[in-house]
Design an enzyme around this catalytic site. Sequence first.
Site, mmCIF file in Angstrom:
data_model
loop_
_atom_site.group_PDB
_atom_site.id
_atom_site.type_symbol
_atom_site.label_atom_id
_atom_site.label_comp_id
_atom_site.label_asym_id
_atom_site.label_seq_id
_atom_site.Cartn_x
_atom_site.Cartn_y
_atom_site.Cartn_z
ATOM 1 N N LYS A 188 0.847 -1.201 0.000
ATOM 2 C CA LYS A 188 0.000 0.000 0.000
ATOM 3 C C LYS A 188 0.884 1.254 0.000
ATOM 4 O O LYS A 188 0.631 2.204 -0.737
ATOM 5 C CB LYS A 188 -0.937 -0.017 1.222
ATOM 6 C CG LYS A 188 -2.047 -1.039 1.064
ATOM 7 C CD LYS A 188 -2.848 -1.291 2.332
ATOM 8 C CE LYS A 188 -3.786 -2.483 2.089
ATOM 9 N NZ LYS A 188 -4.551 -2.869 3.275
ATOM 10 N N GLN A 239 -4.715 -1.698 9.379
ATOM 11 C CA GLN A 239 -4.591 -3.010 8.750
ATOM 12 C C GLN A 239 -5.229 -4.074 9.657
ATOM 13 O O GLN A 239 -4.930 -4.147 10.848
ATOM 14 C CB GLN A 239 -3.101 -3.326 8.498
ATOM 15 C CG GLN A 239 -2.854 -4.615 7.749
ATOM 16 C CD GLN A 239 -3.423 -4.600 6.332
ATOM 17 O OE1 GLN A 239 -3.321 -3.623 5.604
ATOM 18 N NE2 GLN A 239 -4.045 -5.708 5.950
ATOM 19 N N ASP A 291 -11.065 2.724 3.484
ATOM 20 C CA ASP A 291 -11.346 1.284 3.347
ATOM 21 C C ASP A 291 -12.850 1.023 3.233
ATOM 22 O O ASP A 291 -13.269 -0.062 2.834
ATOM 23 C CB ASP A 291 -10.798 0.516 4.567
ATOM 24 C CG ASP A 291 -9.496 -0.216 4.267
ATOM 25 O OD1 ASP A 291 -9.183 -0.411 3.077
ATOM 26 O OD2 ASP A 291 -8.801 -0.598 5.229
#
Length: 291
Positions: free
Chosen positions: A53, A97, A120
Amino acid sequence: MTARIIDGKALAEQVRSQIAQRAAALAARGEQPCLAVLLVGADPASTVYVRNKVTGCEKAGIRSLRFDFPANVAPEVVMAKLAELNADPTVHGILVQLPLPPQFNESEVLEAISVDKDVDGFHAENVGRLSQSREAFIPCTPHGVMKMLESAGVPLVGAEAVVIGRSNIVGKPMAMLLTNAGATVTVCHSKTRDLAFHTRRADILVAAVGKPRLVTGDMIKPGAVVIDVGINRLTDGPDAGKLCGDVDFDSVLPVAGAITPVPGGVGPMTITMLLENTVISAERAARRKGL
Ligand code: NDP
């Protein structure tokens, strides 16, 4: 018949170059897009995802901030960092994460991220907005699948779509997006009595399970579009150590009309959509500031 391969890597490159242009235009107006990534612990898969990422950001001209915490960190420490990043006007996207160690309540952490920076798309408010077809950050993997279907010219209105998997990050938002796009959607999971009965009716089949080669050629309607979200590392047999999807590529290839490979299918699109969400967030911030 041999299925057409839907090349996620090529599409990701194309979309990323557009994202890089948008990021450069924002930077020129004084609003450089910025993504903050928080990693708790050192799970090897999570560490690779976070590294990818961060690298994806760098290549697209998006600034990235990475915060690493030890696995035994107190949840309050992570929550304090989230509050700081929420308040920072130079940060446009925040992601934690997953999975998190057991001392964390995952939903509490996800909902501590500002809805406007939830790139997200896991915050309950963004999930609710998506279910109401309102403007929302859309979870990256199913969003990437939608882009792939669009770029491959797959008709969605009235199509029979079957999604295998009902997780919050892939299966459920995937089903919602396909429903919003006009498909008739069936969601299958581990309690589904006769999986093949459902998959054989699918014009579009999305497999998001985590079981290597679960979907075989005899489960596919001839000509169907098969999207393989699964990423599994084989542990034994002649292919030990290799990655494979939830779809048995070799037996499905002669039956399907189109198929995504693993690797090189959905995977590259997931990070691409994260970058796009970050740029969208920065564009909104620039508009709010009148830039
Ligand atoms: P989860 O483990 O959260 O969900 C798996 C789903 O599959 C569950 O709904 C489960 O049902 C269902 N399931 C399990 N076994 C069966 C079975 N035999 N038949 C039918 N359904 C079954 O996984 P995720 O959704 O997080 O991920 C799915 C896969 O996608 C994984 O391989 C993951 O690595 C991959 N992935 C890939 C990404 C990418 O970028 N390409 C991004 C995210 C994930 P139940 O709910 O009943 O338990």
